[in-house]
Design an enzyme around this catalytic site. Structure first.
Site, PDB file in Angstrom:
ATOM      1  N   HIS A 152       0.688  -1.316  -0.054  1.00  0.00           N
ATOM      2  CA  HIS A 152       0.017  -0.069   0.173  1.00  0.00           C
ATOM      3  C   HIS A 152       1.067   1.418   0.105  1.00  0.00           C
ATOM      4  O   HIS A 152       0.553   2.297  -0.620  1.00  0.00           O
ATOM      5  CB  HIS A 152      -1.043   0.078   1.230  1.00  0.00           C
ATOM      6  CG  HIS A 152      -2.019  -1.194   1.217  1.00  0.00           C
ATOM      7  ND1 HIS A 152      -3.303  -0.784   0.945  1.00  0.00           N
ATOM      8  CD2 HIS A 152      -2.076  -2.538   1.311  1.00  0.00           C
ATOM      9  CE1 HIS A 152      -3.904  -2.014   1.035  1.00  0.00           C
ATOM     10  NE2 HIS A 152      -3.038  -3.003   1.366  1.00  0.00           N
ATOM     11  N   ASP A 161      -5.452   5.990   1.439  1.00  0.00           N
ATOM     12  CA  ASP A 161      -5.828   4.463   0.973  1.00  0.00           C
ATOM     13  C   ASP A 161      -7.187   4.302   1.433  1.00  0.00           C
ATOM     14  O   ASP A 161      -7.855   4.762   2.401  1.00  0.00           O
ATOM     15  CB  ASP A 161      -4.961   3.689   2.096  1.00  0.00           C
ATOM     16  CG  ASP A 161      -4.899   2.324   1.358  1.00  0.00           C
ATOM     17  OD1 ASP A 161      -3.962   1.795   0.922  1.00  0.00           O
ATOM     18  OD2 ASP A 161      -6.027   1.454   1.533  1.00  0.00           O
ATOM     19  N   LEU A 194       0.563  -5.932 -11.633  1.00  0.00           N
ATOM     20  CA  LEU A 194       0.629  -4.656 -12.557  1.00  0.00           C
ATOM     21  C   LEU A 194       2.075  -4.234 -13.167  1.00  0.00           C
ATOM     22  O   LEU A 194       2.318  -3.965 -14.368  1.00  0.00           O
ATOM     23  CB  LEU A 194       0.338  -3.369 -12.000  1.00  0.00           C
ATOM     24  CG  LEU A 194      -0.488  -2.183 -12.792  1.00  0.00           C
ATOM     25  CD1 LEU A 194      -1.536  -2.690 -13.825  1.00  0.00           C
ATOM     26  CD2 LEU A 194      -1.055  -1.203 -11.879  1.00  0.00           C
ATOM     27  N   GLU A 195       2.995  -4.543 -12.255  1.00  0.00           N
ATOM     28  CA  GLU A 195       4.429  -4.276 -12.728  1.00  0.00           C
ATOM     29  C   GLU A 195       4.906  -5.365 -13.844  1.00  0.00           C
ATOM     30  O   GLU A 195       5.691  -5.064 -14.647  1.00  0.00           O
ATOM     31  CB  GLU A 195       5.360  -4.607 -11.373  1.00  0.00           C
ATOM     32  CG  GLU A 195       5.340  -3.403 -10.310  1.00  0.00           C
ATOM     33  CD  GLU A 195       5.823  -3.610  -9.237  1.00  0.00           C
ATOM     34  OE1 GLU A 195       6.634  -4.593  -8.795  1.00  0.00           O
ATOM     35  OE2 GLU A 195       5.531  -2.759  -8.034  1.00  0.00           O
TER      36      GLU A 195
HETATM   37  C1  UDX Z   1      -0.471  -6.533  -0.382  1.00  0.00           C
HETATM   38  C2  UDX Z   1      -1.418  -7.639  -0.937  1.00  0.00           C
HETATM   39  O1  UDX Z   1      -1.013  -8.918  -1.059  1.00  0.00           O
HETATM   40  C3  UDX Z   1      -1.765  -7.323  -2.374  1.00  0.00           C
HETATM   41  O2  UDX Z   1      -2.499  -8.450  -2.940  1.00  0.00           O
HETATM   42  C4  UDX Z   1      -2.396  -5.996  -2.329  1.00  0.00           C
HETATM   43  O3  UDX Z   1      -2.980  -5.603  -3.757  1.00  0.00           O
HETATM   44  C5  UDX Z   1      -1.624  -4.947  -1.731  1.00  0.00           C
HETATM   45  O4  UDX Z   1      -1.189  -5.188  -0.515  1.00  0.00           O
HETATM   46  P1  UDX Z   1       1.958  -7.672  -1.340  1.00  0.00           P
HETATM   47  O5  UDX Z   1       1.356  -9.109  -0.776  1.00  0.00           O
HETATM   48  O6  UDX Z   1       3.384  -7.152  -0.638  1.00  0.00           O
HETATM   49  O7  UDX Z   1       0.663  -6.564  -1.175  1.00  0.00           O
HETATM   50  O8  UDX Z   1       1.999  -7.769  -2.888  1.00  0.00           O
HETATM   51  P2  UDX Z   1       2.130  -6.544  -3.920  1.00  0.00           P
HETATM   52  O9  UDX Z   1       0.984  -5.756  -4.169  1.00  0.00           O
HETATM   53  O10 UDX Z   1       2.652  -7.288  -5.147  1.00  0.00           O
HETATM   54  O11 UDX Z   1       3.295  -5.499  -3.702  1.00  0.00           O
HETATM   55  C6  UDX Z   1       4.786  -6.164  -3.251  1.00  0.00           C
HETATM   56  C7  UDX Z   1       5.574  -4.836  -3.546  1.00  0.00           C
HETATM   57  O12 UDX Z   1       6.752  -5.047  -3.078  1.00  0.00           O
HETATM   58  C8  UDX Z   1       5.685  -4.450  -5.245  1.00  0.00           C
HETATM   59  O13 UDX Z   1       5.476  -3.148  -5.213  1.00  0.00           O
HETATM   60  C9  UDX Z   1       6.938  -5.108  -5.446  1.00  0.00           C
HETATM   61  O14 UDX Z   1       7.665  -4.275  -6.358  1.00  0.00           O
HETATM   62  C10 UDX Z   1       7.736  -4.867  -4.180  1.00  0.00           C
HETATM   63  N1  UDX Z   1       8.991  -5.848  -3.954  1.00  0.00           N
HETATM   64  C11 UDX Z   1       8.658  -7.152  -3.886  1.00  0.00           C
HETATM   65  C12 UDX Z   1      10.049  -5.445  -3.837  1.00  0.00           C
HETATM   66  O15 UDX Z   1      10.467  -4.165  -4.109  1.00  0.00           O
HETATM   67  N2  UDX Z   1      10.978  -6.079  -3.749  1.00  0.00           N
HETATM   68  C13 UDX Z   1      11.049  -7.566  -3.812  1.00  0.00           C
HETATM   69  O16 UDX Z   1      11.875  -8.442  -3.543  1.00  0.00           O
HETATM   70  C14 UDX Z   1       9.451  -7.989  -3.843  1.00  0.00           C
END
Ligand code: UDX
Length: 466
Positions: A25, A124, A366-367
């Site tokens: 977030h 948020d 999305l990334e």
């Molecule tokens: C959580 C929920 O799981 C997700 O589904 C929701 O939409 C937002 O909150 P998270 O589980 O961390 O987030 O997943 P994600 O939404 O994919 O965000 C992870 C972030 O961490 C991404 O921006 C990614 O670029 C970053 N990341 C991940 C890093 O910077 N380094 C890494 O090694 C792994």
């Protein structure tokens, strides 16, 4: 970045942004802050001390800590800070946060301690308590929803799911279609982690939806070519202006990382042939049992593909030392690299990356779309199963692991996407989706216009001149 709409304002308006304090977030909120700054707004970020953002990376923003400032405040001091338990903060902050936010806004708006004057508050969506506080100052509140539009529509349907008895279905119905969202299976909505419209999660989402409806607008980290139908439906059902733009195409999320990035693997990655490496990461919060960790490890090694695997130190439940559960040092062989945390967007953009084994968090999804990388989706909970289903069954830019973590299924999914001839179709669709996204950012494209509309909208608010 190129293709930015014109900057219409002269940093004479301030926008206050308030992220939920979790990596998935914080990243999109800070990306949005950068986007708005690039459009000429001054930026103030409100944040908790828990998971406070790295302010050094944002010398151009003003930061203010609120809510858990007092270490002796027992409402906050004993809350878990690790693992799934940390999410309990969401409930506590929503319950007690109003007074602290009111006091902070009073300083900025009434006493004029923040210059330039404030246009609006962007929080948020999960911070539902902020709506009534903003209303009490006649301050427009915009919502940032950090997941997809589709996911929002599903969350808004929890009372319907409850009334129709989905939560009471037994395990023989897990593969059944959800009538209201035919792309979903019953098991997908059970994985939301909600079992009733009245349980803690059901109420949280109910309040989120209600206060989003009461807001002055919704900002989505997405793009209309991906979620056009959902955009129409949200606009129709909610009657609140919506702005849809893909944040990762404007700014990477790496500067808001809570963990330090490892970059030592890049020389290795640089030497790999194009599209040959599987990138593996399960986001910032998901955890697995030791047996699942081993299944994943075997599945990766058995695929015989090169892989770069992010394993956070807390990824394996109950594991005190990193990677202690792997059979031996040689297990990964020459082809596998394990790292603790990486600059993910940079990795996904690397020419050597051929696919992404992901937990399907919305940012990761999305990334990946932004870089045209095909996905193998292995969701934990929340919005992740929904994102996974859309990527595999609607956009067909990936495949889903349907049975959790089993080495044979993992190996065969990797082979299907990266080796088999059929995988080329998935790869090609991922490239085409990226192209659509790129076109949406060009002048006159949907994302370009959405950003222009957002800037115009925020600029149109009556500025509180104290
Ligand atoms: C959580 C929920 O799981 C997700 O589904 C929701 O939409 C937002 O909150 P998270 O589980 O961390 O987030 O997943 P994600 O939404 O994919 O965000 C992870 C972030 O961490 C991404 O921006 C990614 O670029 C970053 N990341 C991940 C890093 O910077 N380094 C890494 O090694 C792994």
């Amino acid at each position: 970045m190129e293709n930015q709409p014109r900057s219409t304002v002269d940093r004479n308006r301030r926008v206050i942004l308030f992220p939920l304090p979790f990596q998935g977030h914080i990243n999109p909120m800070l990306q949005l802050a950068n986007i708005l700054y690039s459009q000429g707004f001054s930026i103030t970020i409100l944040h908790t001390n828990f998971n406070a953002p790295n302010t050094c990376n944002y010398p151009h923003f003003t930061f203010k800590a609120i809510l858990d400032n007092d270490p002796h405040d027992e409402r906050y001091s004993n809350l878990p800070s690790q693992g799934f338990g940390a999410f309990s903060r969401i409930f506590v902050f929503n319950q007690y946060g109003a007074d602290a936010l009111r006091e902070e806004l009073k300083q900025m708006l009434v006493l004029g301690k923040d210059e330039p004057p404030v246009s609006c508050l962007i929080t948020d969506g999960i911070w539902y308590f902020t709506q009534s506080v903003a209303d009490s100052f006649n301050l427009p509140r915009l919502v940032l929803r950090t997941s997809s539009l589709f996911c929002f529509l599903v969350y808004a349907s929890i009372p319907i799911f409850d009334n129709r008895g989905y939560y009471k279905l037994d395990s023989t119905h897990l593969e059944d279609q959800v009538a209201e969202f035919p792309v979903l299976k019953v098991k997908d909505i059970l994985k939301l982690g909600i079992r009733s419209k009245n349980d803690a999660g059901g109420e949280l989402m109910g309040n989120m939806v209600k206060q989003t409806k009461a807001s002055a607008g919704i900002i989505w980290n997405s793009f209309k070519e991906l979620e056009g139908l959902e955009f129409e439906r949200v606009s129709h059902d909610f009657q609140v202006p919506s702005f849809v733009l893909p944040f990762p195409k404007h700014f990477t999320s790496s500067s808001s990382s809570l963990l330090e990035h490892d970059r030592t693997f890049f020389p290795w990655l640089d030497q790999q042939p194009p599209n040959s490496v599987l990138y593996v990461s399960f986001g910032s919060a998901g955890q697995v049992e030791e047996k699942d960790f081993l299944e994943i490890a075997h599945g990766l090694v058995d695929s015989k593909q090169s892989f770069l695997w992010v394993v956070r130190p807390d990824f394996v439940k109950g594991s005190s030392t990193w990677l202690e559960t792997l059979p031996d040092d040689q297990f990964l062989g020459e082809k596998g690299r394990i790292v603790k945390w990486v600059p993910q967007q940079e990795v996904l953009a690397h020419k050597a990356i051929g696919a992404f084994l992901t937990h399907s968090g919305w940012n990761s999804t999305l990334e990946s779309v932004c870089e045209g990388v095909a996905m193998i989706c292995s969701p934990f909970w929340g919005d992740q199963p929904l994102n996974a289903r859309c990527m595999s069954d609607v956009w067909k830019v990936g495949v889903c692991l349907e049975n959790g973590w089993q080495r044979e299924e993992i190996t065969s999914a990797i082979t299907r996407v990266m080796v088999d001839e059929g995988g080329e179709g998935i790869q090609e669709r991922a490239r085409v989706l990226k192209q659509k996204l790129d076109v949406s950012l060009i002048k006159g494209g949907s994302s370009f216009k959405s950003l222009e509309s957002l800037v115009d909208y925020i600029s149109s608010f009556h500025v509180n001149k104290n």
